[in-house]
Design an enzyme around this catalytic site. Structure first.
Site, PDB file in Angstrom:
ATOM      1  N   GLY A 130      79.865  51.893  89.460  1.00  0.00           N
ATOM      2  CA  GLY A 130      79.327  51.960  88.097  1.00  0.00           C
ATOM      3  C   GLY A 130      77.839  52.234  88.030  1.00  0.00           C
ATOM      4  O   GLY A 130      77.174  51.806  87.080  1.00  0.00           O
TER       5      GLY A 130
ATOM      6  N   GLY B 228      76.415  55.068  87.421  1.00  0.00           N
ATOM      7  CA  GLY B 228      76.126  55.976  86.296  1.00  0.00           C
ATOM      8  C   GLY B 228      76.010  55.213  84.992  1.00  0.00           C
ATOM      9  O   GLY B 228      75.058  55.401  84.224  1.00  0.00           O
TER      10      GLY B 228
ATOM     11  N   LYS C 122      81.555  36.591  97.165  1.00  0.00           N
ATOM     12  CA  LYS C 122      80.844  36.710  98.442  1.00  0.00           C
ATOM     13  C   LYS C 122      79.586  37.560  98.295  1.00  0.00           C
ATOM     14  O   LYS C 122      79.641  38.675  97.766  1.00  0.00           O
ATOM     15  CB  LYS C 122      81.778  37.352  99.481  1.00  0.00           C
TER      16      LYS C 122
ATOM     17  N   GLN D 233      73.839  41.243 100.699  1.00  0.00           N
ATOM     18  CA  GLN D 233      72.690  40.937 101.568  1.00  0.00           C
ATOM     19  C   GLN D 233      72.450  42.076 102.556  1.00  0.00           C
ATOM     20  O   GLN D 233      71.322  42.502 102.781  1.00  0.00           O
ATOM     21  CB  GLN D 233      72.944  39.655 102.360  1.00  0.00           C
TER      22      GLN D 233
ATOM     23  N   GLY E 219      90.741  74.205  80.902  1.00  0.00           N
ATOM     24  CA  GLY E 219      91.425  74.399  82.168  1.00  0.00           C
ATOM     25  C   GLY E 219      91.196  75.797  82.714  1.00  0.00           C
ATOM     26  O   GLY E 219      90.637  76.653  82.033  1.00  0.00           O
TER      27      GLY E 219
ATOM     28  N   CYS F 161      88.957  74.843  74.248  1.00  0.00           N
ATOM     29  CA  CYS F 161      88.688  75.941  75.175  1.00  0.00           C
ATOM     30  C   CYS F 161      89.994  76.600  75.646  1.00  0.00           C
ATOM     31  O   CYS F 161      90.562  77.414  74.929  1.00  0.00           O
ATOM     32  CB  CYS F 161      87.818  75.457  76.332  1.00  0.00           C
TER      33      CYS F 161
ATOM     34  N   ARG G 258      84.933  82.142  80.713  1.00  0.00           N
ATOM     35  CA  ARG G 258      84.732  83.566  81.025  1.00  0.00           C
ATOM     36  C   ARG G 258      85.583  84.457  80.140  1.00  0.00           C
ATOM     37  O   ARG G 258      85.374  85.642  80.047  1.00  0.00           O
ATOM     38  CB  ARG G 258      85.135  83.857  82.476  1.00  0.00           C
TER      39      ARG G 258
ATOM     40  N   HIS H  82      83.376  73.279  73.706  1.00  0.00           N
ATOM     41  CA  HIS H  82      83.754  71.926  74.136  1.00  0.00           C
ATOM     42  C   HIS H  82      83.084  70.891  73.248  1.00  0.00           C
ATOM     43  O   HIS H  82      82.013  70.383  73.590  1.00  0.00           O
ATOM     44  CB  HIS H  82      83.352  71.702  75.598  1.00  0.00           C
TER      45      HIS H  82
ATOM     46  N   GLU I 181      83.747  67.940  72.900  1.00  0.00           N
ATOM     47  CA  GLU I 181      83.721  66.603  73.527  1.00  0.00           C
ATOM     48  C   GLU I 181      82.368  66.250  74.126  1.00  0.00           C
ATOM     49  O   GLU I 181      82.077  65.078  74.334  1.00  0.00           O
ATOM     50  CB  GLU I 181      84.825  66.490  74.588  1.00  0.00           C
TER      51      GLU I 181
END
Ligand code: GLN
Length: 532
Positions: free
Chosen positions: A5, A7, A176, A181, A348, A375, A459, A504, A506
């Protein structure tokens, strides 16, 4: 270790500092020799996130954008390949004045030059830099060396955060600290002392273990920051702020908080937990068989966009993965699509699964299931319409069948030169382009304006030679690129929601500001659900 994690931790640190009134830039250092993520298979590396200027970056930049609501550019994404390419370019240009060019310090120097450049260009108070990989491995040593040199150059202006995992072995039942460490010591061996340790674990870290880490890792007990597993990544900035990480960081730099602006985010994180009503969305794709990454990584921005839209409408999305190839093998399976409130065909490439996707589009069109094509999903919808409504048998994209009698989707002229010359990296139609919306369309209404800008990565394009025919049979061209007259959005009438976009969307959805097309799509899905 990987997938711990880093990012989201980077994005969250950016977020909490921003909420305290400071301007932040976020930078990802990827250790790949690739120049960018554009040439890496999504199942190896997760989604390729596209920035405004067309950079094809690691998916972490998506979280940076979603958390800080700031736009990413090529300045925010470094790879080993980029750094070497630039050093070699400068050497060929005699920019090293006849000196020999060495891995150290010239490579780390170039990394530092890029990072200082970001701070200057963005005029930011903080640059939060994520170094990919794991301490102790060979791949990222030059980035760590750059980090060490950066600190020695700016002694009081650099601090280090180690993100580490603290296991709770089942049989032992106790958290742990030993691996952490060792991680801290391995980091010491590179000349870097962690100022904070983010303690990733199943549970919160307790006082006893904070003390242990303090003793063995040379930090203060309160600088071991609790980072337990969460249901939603949007909880993480809230948890960091609870542990006062924002104030602790500012304090180490002798700075004071200027604002306290995390409120809306805290409310969202709280709201997410209370939503009980669900809406089910099926994603028909193919990047499901994974190498290192899970399937959700391949489409992470799509998933997050569905969540943002659903939450804003008071629903919890249930997202399912539908393998397009299954529909090719057994078209009877298509019937399962009826059980979804909405269907997405995302981006895709290539021919695998294409026929299954086209069948799924046909099913959604005929059974009036809300459909959103992203797309490739637009291209599939146009092929389906051409074949089944315009009766253009074997219509296809030339990406899949270069000999199709009806190339309704065709390669853009400049792209065909790139493909011929094998110039494949970073050459797609990439980044933000304007789009003009047509009056009276679903999209025009959703956006509430006439001119928009969205990010691209493709493309191939709708072939304008077929546009008149497609439109005469009812396909609505709802958005075009004004400069080149390219089809950007298609819609169908007499359908609860049928929209395909060449771009896109998103990449631009935000948790507190969902994308308008995702919002309308999920809204239509909710209507279908409530009608049932
Ligand atoms: N393969 C298609 C093209 O290159 C679609 C790309 C995508 O979905 N991002 O045009």
């Amino acid at each position: 270790m990987s997938s711990v994690g880093k990012g989201v931790a980077t994005a969250s640190i950016g977020k909490i500092l921003q909420a305290r009134g400071y301007k932040v830039s976020l930078v990802k250092c990827d250790m790949y020799v690739n120049i960018d993520a554009g040439t890496i298979r999504p199942t190896e590396h997760g989604e390729v996130f596209v920035g405004e200027d067309g950079i094809e970056a690691d998916q972490d930049l998506g979280n940076y954008e979603r958390f800080t609501n700031q736009v990413s550019t090529s300045a925010h994404y470094l790879t080993t390949g980029q750094v070497y390419a630039e050093v070699i370019r400068r050497e060929r240009n005699l920019e090293y004045d006849g000196e020999d060019v060495e891995v150290v310090p010239d490579i780390p120097n170039e990394i530092i030059r890029r990072i200082e450049g970001v701070a200057k260009k963005d005029k930011s108070d903080f640059v939060v830099i994520e170094i990919g990989g794991t301490v102790g491995e060979y791949q990222n040593v030059l980035f760590l060396e750059a980090a060490r040199m950066l600190k020695s150059r700016h002694k009081h202006n650099v601090l280090f955060v180690l993100v580490s995992y603290l296991p709770i072995p089942g049989k032992v039942g106790e958290m742990k600290t030993k691996p952490t460490q060792y991680a801290a010591r391995t980091l010491n061996a590179t000349g870097i002392q962690a100022d904070f340790i983010l303690c990733r674990s199943e549970q919160e870290i307790d006082a006893k273990r904070r003390e242990k880490l303090a003793l063995f890792c040379n930090i203060e007990p309160q600088d071991a920051i609790s980072a337990p597993d969460v249901d939603s990544i949007y909880d993480i900035p809230v948890n960091f702020a609870k542990d006062k990480l924002d104030l602790k960081i500012l304090n180490k730099f002798g700075l004071k908080p200027k604002t306290n602006r995390l409120g809306a985010w805290v409310n969202l994180a709280r709201k997410i937990k209370t939503l009980r009503k669900t809406v089910s969305i099926g994603i028909v794709g193919k990047y499901f068989n994974t190498g290192d990454f899970t399937l959700s990584d391949s489409y992470i921005s799509v998933i997050e966009s569905i969540k943002h839209a659903s939450w804003s409408l008071g629903f919890q999305p249930k997202i399912s993965w539908l393998d397009a190839e299954e529909y090719e093998k057994d078209p009877k399976k298509l019937r399962e699509l009826s059980s979804y409130d909405g269907i997405i065909v995302p981006g895709g490439f290539g021919s695998r699964g294409v026929e299954g996707k086209i069948l799924a589009v046909e099913y959604a069109r005929k059974h009036k299931i809300p459909y959103f094509g992203l797309c490739y999903g637009l291209q599939m919808a146009v092929i389906e319409f051409a074949r089944n409504i315009c009766k253009l048998k074997d219509a296809n994209t030339t990406e899949v069948n270069p000999k199709t009698p009806y190339p309704v989707i065709d390669v853009m002229p400049e792209q065909s030169a790139n493909i011929k010359e094998k110039k494949m990296g970073g050459t797609m139609r990439l980044g933000a382009y304007p789009c003009q919306l047509k009056a009276g369309t679903v999209s025009r209404k959703a956006y509430g304006g006439t001119r928009i800008s969205e990010r691209h990565r493709h493309r191939y394009e709708v072939n304008n030679e077929f546009r008149a025919l497609l439109e005469s049979r009812g396909l609505i061209v709802a958005g075009i690129n004004p400069g080149r007259d390219l089809v950007e959005i298609i819609e169908l009438k007499d359908h609860p929601f049928f929209v395909g976009v060449q771009f896109h969307p998103e990449f631009k959805s935000r948790p507190l500001d969902p994308h308008p097309l995702f919002r309308e799509f999920v809204k239509a899905a909710i209507v279908r659900k409530t009608k049932e």
